[in-house]
Design a protein around this motif. Structure first.
Motif, short mmCIF file in Angstrom:
data_model
loop_
_atom_site.label_atom_id
_atom_site.label_comp_id
_atom_site.label_asym_id
_atom_site.label_seq_id
_atom_site.Cartn_x
_atom_site.Cartn_y
_atom_site.Cartn_z
N ARG A 23 111.42 36.24 1.65
CA ARG A 23 112.48 37.16 2.08
C ARG A 23 112.11 37.72 3.45
O ARG A 23 111.02 38.28 3.62
N GLN A 45 112.83 40.54 5.76
CA GLN A 45 113.49 41.85 5.67
C GLN A 45 114.01 42.29 7.03
O GLN A 45 115.11 42.78 7.16
N ARG A 46 113.16 42.13 8.02
CA ARG A 46 113.54 42.45 9.40
C ARG A 46 112.49 41.81 10.28
O ARG A 46 111.66 41.03 9.81
N GLY A 52 114.57 49.12 -3.26
CA GLY A 52 113.99 48.25 -2.24
C GLY A 52 112.55 48.62 -1.97
O GLY A 52 112.02 49.57 -2.57
#
Lengths: 162, 408
Positions: free
Chosen positions: A23, A25-26, B291
């Motif tokens: 993943r 995320q940024r 999250g």
């Protein structure tokens, strides 16, 4: 290709099990779950081949049936990847990484004290951070843990005897 | 010669924080060291899980008495990223300003402690006097010398007036001039150089391998700084140099910190010059979407990491904090080997382990009753009190400047 895509591509090439599993995320933040039997190989590959020479910390997580150990690996360039391995709650055993990252010793001792995870290969040594007379089988960061009178009565840490 | 092991601590005359060291000696030489930490462990991570996100912020600010803003910023950045909040530019600039003021007061404090550990108390008195300039500004902005509580979800709580900005800039000029003098002392005062050189040496390879962070690592030639490598707050908008030195010993750690002081002054000037107008914070929700976030921050002592996991409620599922000193202990064990026992205090102090710092009382209890003083009145009270005892620092300073031919 961005720096993140380069890392993901290199990892998937070497470990196909990561396909679609990493993943982003940024910028500079990647996350992935790693199967327990692959973790050591992945950590070595990250360290030796991909420049992830920093282990910033290890986060312990209580996930109910399993404990999560989240390793935060970093490149000096600022790229971080959080790799999580899950180990069964009934048999909380994992292996040490002090050979690869000597700095992980205190992080591992902390998880051993607070979650009751046993790290195979971690040499006997002074505990961290709980007091020396902390009662056995009391692991305060487990979600089901409640302070008991025995814990409250524990005296402040005694002086280290040589 | 047979080896002997001596326990030092947990209460130790030279260190202000409890830690227990087991030092094995071969004659005067340190053969190995083991340590017992955790005396100050207060279970803050567990406590955070039982409090709301914003309550946790005030708890986390109290992890450390010196880098309180470091911890609160690392944590709040994580929350803001989880909640998807865009902090207004002015808020980020003020946050960065406080961060650099904190670095200045921390490094000046360290310089004094290091000087004290090697018996150079004049430098301790000088640096701690200068540090007061910064502490006053922090108290003026945040209302407190140590826990400024400037951060809040979505920005900062205190704005700056043009007067305050001018005042800070004026003091930064003074501090820069003083720091240049310390840089001169650190490089030209032969006894100091001789005392600190080759003490607590750590090679660059070892520093990287053992996971050292901050000025400890940079003094060994490790070119890393989160402010540049993983920019946060307003660091992307300012120019600064990462101070790296190749001495690898305590002397190198002095040079790195003095260099960082000079860079901090430059960063503050840039922030003040380009400070945007506008709001300082945005409204934030009580609940934060599920999250996980990993937030990094370059504290005065090195990289400070906070991991925050949210489960969608108003309380965090998990907060994990890795303070820079924890990362540096493994390196201390290596760098202390082979040194003399007498050098142990300065080697341990050279990583700048976190000391507790106390707040000042601003309520005076007199026979006539309690009296609350303003900051300026408290300062004046201190000056008058010393004057009554026959100590007039203004006069002494004047006399000293005349003697040194520095009449202004």
């Amino acid at each position: 290709m961005t720096a993140e895509e380069t890392v993901v591509k290199a990892l998937v090439e070497k470990f196909p099990c990561f396909a679609e599993k990493i993943r982003t995320q940024r910028e500079r933040r990647l996350w992935a779950d790693v199967p327990a039997d692959q973790f050591e190989a992945v950590a070595h590959h990250l360290f030796e081949q991909m420049g992830f020479t920093m282990l910033c910390s290890i986060t312990g997580l209580d996930e109910g049936a399993t404990f999560g150990l989240l390793y935060h690996f970093g490149q000096p360039s600022g790229m971080m990847i959080g790799l999580k391995v899950s180990i069964p709650r009934e048999k909380p055993e994992w292996k040490t990484f002090i050979g690869l990252f000597p700095g992980s010793e205190l992080y591992e001792r902390e998880i051993a004290d607070l979650y009751g995870v046993r790290f195979e290969g971690l040499p006997a040594g002074l505990r961290y951070p709980l007091p020396d007379d902390w009662p056995d089988n009391e692991f305060p960061l487990r979600k089901d843990w409640k302070a008991k009178p025995a814990v409250a009565a524990a005296a402040p840490a005694a002086e280290v005897k040589s | 010669m047979s080896k002997i092991t001596i326990p030092i601590g947990p209460q130790h005359p030279a260190l202000k924080e409890p830690a227990s060291f087991k030092i094995t000696l071969n004659g005067e030489e340190i053969y190995s060291m083991d340590m017992r930490l955790g005396y100050n462990h207060r279970g803050i991570e567990k406590a955070c899980e039982e409090r709301s996100f914003i309550q946790g912020l005030y708890l986390i600010e109290r992890i450390c008495g010196i880098c309180s803003h470091s911890h609160s910023t690392a944590y709040i950045q994580a929350l803001e990223e989880l909640a998807g909040l865009q902090v207004p530019k002015r808020g980020l600039y003020i946050r960065t300003l406080i961060a650099e003021l904190e670095r200045i007061h921390s490094h000046l404090l360290w310089l004094g402690v290091a000087a004290h550990e090697v018996g150079f108390d004049t430098l301790l008195m000088y640096t701690w006097r200068d540090r007061e300039l910064v502490m006053d500004h922090l108290a003026e902005i945040g209302g407190n010398r140590v826990n400024y509580a400037v951060n809040t979800m979505g920005g900062v709580r205190r704005d700056l007036t043009p007067d305050e900005i001018a005042h800070i800039l004026k003091d930064v000029d003074t501090l820069e001039e003083r720091t240049k003098y310390y840089a001169q002392v650190a490089t030209e005062e032969t006894t100091l150089v001789a005392r600190l050189s080759k003490i607590g040496y750590l090679s660059q390879t070892d520093a990287e391998f053992l996971g050292a962070v901050g000025p400890t690592a940079r003094a060994c030639g490790v070119d890393r700084d989160v402010r540049r490598d993983d920019p946060y707050a307003a660091y992307g908008d300012v120019q600064f140099k990462v101070c790296v030195d190749h001495h690898g010993d305590v002397y190198g750690r002095v040079l790195v910190r003095v260099g960082e002081l000079m860079e901090s002054y430059s960063i503050i000037r840039q922030l003040m010059k380009n400070m945007p107008d506008g709001p300082i914070a945005v409204k934030s929700p009580r609940r934060i979407a599920a999250g996980e976030v990993y937030s990094r921050y370059e504290a005065p002592r090195g990289e400070d990491c906070h991991y925050v996991k949210s489960n969608g409620t108003d309380k965090p599922e998990r907060v994990k904090i890795r303070a820079p000193t924890l990362a540096n202990w493994r390196a201390v064990r290596k760098m202390i080997e082979g040194n003399y026992l007498a050098d142990a205090p300065i080697i341990i102090a050279a990583i700048d382990p976190c000391f507790s710092c106390t707040d000042r009382a601003i309520e005076l209890v007199r026979p006539a009753g309690a009296e609350t003083l303003t900051w300026g009145a408290l300062r004046q009270h201190g000056i008058d009190w010393h004057r009554k005892q026959g100590l007039d620092f203004a006069e002494l300073n004047k006399k000293l400047n005349t003697q040194l031919g520095r009449v202004k």
